[in-house]
Write a protein that holds these residues in place. Sequence first.
Motif, PDB file in Angstrom:
ATOM      1  N   TYR B 123       1.060  -1.221   0.025  1.00  0.00           N
ATOM      2  CA  TYR B 123       0.195   0.091  -0.028  1.00  0.00           C
ATOM      3  C   TYR B 123       0.818   1.224  -0.115  1.00  0.00           C
ATOM      4  O   TYR B 123       0.837   2.151  -0.977  1.00  0.00           O
ATOM      5  N   PRO B 124       1.740   1.538   1.115  1.00  0.00           N
ATOM      6  CA  PRO B 124       2.422   2.754   0.832  1.00  0.00           C
ATOM      7  C   PRO B 124       3.493   2.969  -0.216  1.00  0.00           C
ATOM      8  O   PRO B 124       3.893   3.810  -0.622  1.00  0.00           O
ATOM      9  N   ILE B 125       4.232   1.844  -0.437  1.00  0.00           N
ATOM     10  CA  ILE B 125       5.261   2.094  -1.439  1.00  0.00           C
ATOM     11  C   ILE B 125       4.584   1.896  -2.934  1.00  0.00           C
ATOM     12  O   ILE B 125       5.196   2.623  -3.775  1.00  0.00           O
ATOM     13  N   PHE B 126       3.641   0.896  -3.201  1.00  0.00           N
ATOM     14  CA  PHE B 126       3.389   1.038  -4.372  1.00  0.00           C
ATOM     15  C   PHE B 126       1.792   1.694  -4.844  1.00  0.00           C
ATOM     16  O   PHE B 126       1.822   2.458  -5.750  1.00  0.00           O
ATOM     17  N   LEU B 127       0.804   1.060  -4.036  1.00  0.00           N
ATOM     18  CA  LEU B 127      -0.596   1.754  -4.497  1.00  0.00           C
ATOM     19  C   LEU B 127      -0.621   3.077  -4.106  1.00  0.00           C
ATOM     20  O   LEU B 127      -0.991   3.835  -5.197  1.00  0.00           O
ATOM     21  N   LYS B 128      -0.507   3.531  -2.951  1.00  0.00           N
ATOM     22  CA  LYS B 128      -0.665   5.020  -2.866  1.00  0.00           C
ATOM     23  C   LYS B 128       0.264   6.124  -3.784  1.00  0.00           C
ATOM     24  O   LYS B 128      -0.246   7.058  -4.221  1.00  0.00           O
ATOM     25  N   PRO B 129       1.492   5.865  -3.863  1.00  0.00           N
ATOM     26  CA  PRO B 129       2.314   6.681  -4.690  1.00  0.00           C
ATOM     27  C   PRO B 129       1.620   6.628  -6.124  1.00  0.00           C
ATOM     28  O   PRO B 129       1.581   7.548  -6.954  1.00  0.00           O
ATOM     29  N   MET B 130       1.453   5.237  -6.617  1.00  0.00           N
ATOM     30  CA  MET B 130       1.252   5.191  -7.980  1.00  0.00           C
ATOM     31  C   MET B 130      -0.352   5.589  -8.349  1.00  0.00           C
ATOM     32  O   MET B 130      -0.638   6.465  -9.477  1.00  0.00           O
ATOM     33  N   ALA B 131      -1.185   5.497  -7.450  1.00  0.00           N
ATOM     34  CA  ALA B 131      -2.780   5.897  -7.726  1.00  0.00           C
ATOM     35  C   ALA B 131      -2.835   7.065  -7.402  1.00  0.00           C
ATOM     36  O   ALA B 131      -3.851   7.373  -7.583  1.00  0.00           O
ATOM     37  N   GLY B 132      -2.339   7.692  -6.408  1.00  0.00           N
ATOM     38  CA  GLY B 132      -2.484   9.101  -6.007  1.00  0.00           C
ATOM     39  C   GLY B 132      -3.822   9.081  -5.207  1.00  0.00           C
ATOM     40  O   GLY B 132      -4.082   8.260  -4.256  1.00  0.00           O
ATOM     41  N   ASN B 133      -4.808  10.074  -5.808  1.00  0.00           N
ATOM     42  CA  ASN B 133      -5.953  10.206  -4.977  1.00  0.00           C
ATOM     43  C   ASN B 133      -7.147   9.231  -5.537  1.00  0.00           C
ATOM     44  O   ASN B 133      -8.290   9.292  -5.278  1.00  0.00           O
ATOM     45  N   SER B 135      -8.116   8.707  -8.409  1.00  0.00           N
ATOM     46  CA  SER B 135      -9.155   9.397  -9.507  1.00  0.00           C
ATOM     47  C   SER B 135      -8.906   8.834 -11.029  1.00  0.00           C
ATOM     48  O   SER B 135      -9.859   8.866 -11.830  1.00  0.00           O
ATOM     49  N   ASN B 136      -7.813   8.394 -11.256  1.00  0.00           N
ATOM     50  CA  ASN B 136      -7.562   8.039 -12.602  1.00  0.00           C
ATOM     51  C   ASN B 136      -7.533   6.650 -12.680  1.00  0.00           C
ATOM     52  O   ASN B 136      -6.815   5.893 -12.091  1.00  0.00           O
ATOM     53  N   PRO B 137      -8.482   5.841 -13.172  1.00  0.00           N
ATOM     54  CA  PRO B 137      -8.888   4.623 -13.344  1.00  0.00           C
ATOM     55  C   PRO B 137      -7.800   3.388 -13.702  1.00  0.00           C
ATOM     56  O   PRO B 137      -7.557   2.550 -13.231  1.00  0.00           O
ATOM     57  N   VAL B 138      -7.112   4.056 -14.786  1.00  0.00           N
ATOM     58  CA  VAL B 138      -6.011   3.086 -15.295  1.00  0.00           C
ATOM     59  C   VAL B 138      -4.919   3.095 -14.441  1.00  0.00           C
ATOM     60  O   VAL B 138      -4.531   1.903 -13.976  1.00  0.00           O
ATOM     61  N   LYS B 139      -4.806   4.380 -13.860  1.00  0.00           N
ATOM     62  CA  LYS B 139      -3.554   4.251 -12.783  1.00  0.00           C
ATOM     63  C   LYS B 139      -3.885   3.212 -11.610  1.00  0.00           C
ATOM     64  O   LYS B 139      -3.036   2.553 -11.008  1.00  0.00           O
ATOM     65  N   VAL B 140      -5.157   3.198 -11.152  1.00  0.00           N
ATOM     66  CA  VAL B 140      -5.314   2.575 -10.044  1.00  0.00           C
ATOM     67  C   VAL B 140      -5.452   1.151 -10.518  1.00  0.00           C
ATOM     68  O   VAL B 140      -5.157   0.385  -9.409  1.00  0.00           O
ATOM     69  N   ALA B 318      12.027   4.367  -7.584  1.00  0.00           N
ATOM     70  CA  ALA B 318      12.155   4.507  -8.849  1.00  0.00           C
ATOM     71  C   ALA B 318      10.548   4.619  -9.594  1.00  0.00           C
ATOM     72  O   ALA B 318      10.658   5.203 -10.615  1.00  0.00           O
ATOM     73  N   LEU B 319       9.598   4.016  -9.102  1.00  0.00           N
ATOM     74  CA  LEU B 319       8.635   3.903  -9.629  1.00  0.00           C
ATOM     75  C   LEU B 319       7.727   4.945  -9.202  1.00  0.00           C
ATOM     76  O   LEU B 319       6.328   5.588  -9.742  1.00  0.00           O
ATOM     77  N   LYS B 320       7.958   6.058  -8.240  1.00  0.00           N
ATOM     78  CA  LYS B 320       7.280   7.054  -7.697  1.00  0.00           C
ATOM     79  C   LYS B 320       7.187   8.145  -8.583  1.00  0.00           C
ATOM     80  O   LYS B 320       8.291   8.560  -9.249  1.00  0.00           O
ATOM     81  N   PRO B 321       6.132   8.890  -8.618  1.00  0.00           N
ATOM     82  CA  PRO B 321       6.132   9.968  -9.631  1.00  0.00           C
ATOM     83  C   PRO B 321       7.124  11.068  -9.313  1.00  0.00           C
ATOM     84  O   PRO B 321       7.041  11.121  -7.881  1.00  0.00           O
ATOM     85  N   ARG B 322       7.944  11.789  -9.896  1.00  0.00           N
ATOM     86  CA  ARG B 322       8.856  12.682  -9.446  1.00  0.00           C
ATOM     87  C   ARG B 322       8.363  13.982  -8.813  1.00  0.00           C
ATOM     88  O   ARG B 322       8.924  14.717  -8.038  1.00  0.00           O
ATOM     89  N   THR B 323       7.124  14.370  -9.486  1.00  0.00           N
ATOM     90  CA  THR B 323       6.470  15.675  -9.065  1.00  0.00           C
ATOM     91  C   THR B 323       6.182  15.638  -7.614  1.00  0.00           C
ATOM     92  O   THR B 323       6.221  16.745  -6.699  1.00  0.00           O
ATOM     93  N   LYS B 324       6.069  14.611  -6.780  1.00  0.00           N
ATOM     94  CA  LYS B 324       5.748  14.376  -5.658  1.00  0.00           C
ATOM     95  C   LYS B 324       6.968  14.757  -4.825  1.00  0.00           C
ATOM     96  O   LYS B 324       7.730  14.252  -5.071  1.00  0.00           O
ATOM     97  N   ARG B 325       6.684  15.662  -3.643  1.00  0.00           N
ATOM     98  CA  ARG B 325       7.818  15.634  -2.623  1.00  0.00           C
ATOM     99  C   ARG B 325       8.087  14.571  -1.848  1.00  0.00           C
ATOM    100  O   ARG B 325       7.025  13.991  -1.253  1.00  0.00           O
TER     101      ARG B 325
END
Lengths: 271, 330
Positions: B123-133, B135-140, B318-325
């Motif tokens: 959850y904290p390493i893959f799901l949360k950073p990749m799926a964000g909030n 809202s994006n079905p494909v990402k989720v 490596a998989l985490k979006p760069r925009t996030k702090r």
Amino acid sequence: MSASKTGKFGASLANLRSLESLATRDTPLHRISPTIKIAATFAYIVAVVSFGVYDFSGLLPFAAYPIIVASAGEIPYGLLFKRTLIALPFVAFAGTANIIFDRAPVELAFGLKITGGMLSFAVLILKTLLTVSAVLVLAATTPLNAIASGLKRFGLPCILVLQFVMTWRYLEVLIDEAERMFHAYVLRSPDGKFVKFKDWPMMAGQLFLRAYDRAERVYGAMQCRGFDARRIHTHNIRETGGEIFGLILFAAACAALRCFNLSAAVGGIFS
Amino acid sequence: MHMADALVSPAVGGAMLAVSAGLVAYSARKMRKDFDPSRIPLMGIMGAFVFAAQMINFAIPGTGSSGHIGGAVLLAALLGPYAAFLALTCVLVIQALFFADGGLLALGCNIFNMGFFGCFLAYPIFLKPMAGNFSNPVKVLLASILACIVSLQLGAFCVVLETLVSGVTQLPFGAFVALMQPIHLSIGVVEGALTGLAIVFVYRARPQIFLECNAQKSFSYRAVLGSLLIAALAIGGGLSLLASGDPDGLEWSMEKVAGTAELESSGAVHGAAADVQEKTSFLPDYSIPDSESAAGTSVAGIVGSLITLAAALAVGFALKPRTKRTRVCV
């Protein structure tokens, strides 16, 4: 195939209720404090699984416990045995490897020889039957609320005990909603068949929403009647001195039977 | 993936019970801090839902076996990791008590294998950073498939380790892993897809569930890393100690076989002895060279755990979006 699935689902639900209805009866066994019963079950399981992988005869006397408790607690043997079988497949899978890989011969009585793998497979199955039936007789003689009280007495966090009770109670809500939906669906489908595969996702989604909304209403009703999550009520448990003495005696008996092979001793008398 | 009591030794069962009890206490303490009673019905009904979902088995094509979903990732997405871990614990306790699915002594193993990796790692390493909030079905969908695969692979691997360390099966390590991992890969894909669809559906139908979830204090990576580290050390250290320090059951039984069986040749005895040696150090590469002691294995276990942990974190970064702090500090 779909009909068998409903049958299985229905049977699981019936099972769910059957153990609980057994647990609410009143025998001397049902009246023992839940903490004592949980601790005794634990001591028994630890003793059983600590046996060596080839010690079939030493393990056998332990079968007395579920049998005695089942008769004292008026639990049908058939029900107990059927439920115990559920646990077997994975264990059998792990045990079959023993038969394949462990071919060292072991001599039984009268010059009969089997492989070590066959013996350890039998021990593994016996261990499964004993430990599973021990847990089932605990569940069949202790109502869920009493188990929850026992868990709290053992010092488990309040929120976990609350979640434990809520999961069990909301399972009823979920089942009710599911039954209502399935009835409505079946009554409206002309061929009277069970839910079509393409309708499953829709049904599951609707089931979630209906159950969730009803859970909220139930919770609202509970709050109106004074339910407070921070002060959940469980029965006060007081173990009597006699019960604690009995538990110590039981644990000592388990330990003694673990160290002393009763089967061999009895066999020694008669041969 | 439920382990039965008969498959664990008292030492393994006890050690894993202690680890899981620690995680339960930690989750309960975190929850007490900002506990919102209005989440209670959601927690209860989600527990019941996962319970029901675990009763439905689906066939795995090509293997002749069947599996069921674990639900840890779904619970974590809807409830947050701490509540999810507690909810899953309750599901497993009820299954052990009333359904003979998993055992009482094996409960610690089952809670850890099925709950820990999904709630505190995937959850904290893959799901949360990749799926964000969410809202994006494909990402989720992609994030939940990845999260489920990772948590089930690690869980299945733990089942293998716990069973072998308990010494009840003669199944060789390689064969056991080769059986368990592919099966749980296919279960992971199916579960991930189902989890993703469920999250998308709930997000569309009841977005407030996620709003409340996100409104809670942002997830503390520091705490997760801490708990992960402790668990990794406990398992790496504890289990490898057990692996070499508790061979008595097997050794004893081997002795018994070698003793009671008529010794046809010394070859048989040597075979049995070699067998014992092979079993007691079933991960021979994990020992420090020139060190036969239990402590040596344990140090190797801890070092191995740390390296594995670092690798897992590196993949996550490596998989985490760069925009996030990033708020992670090791």
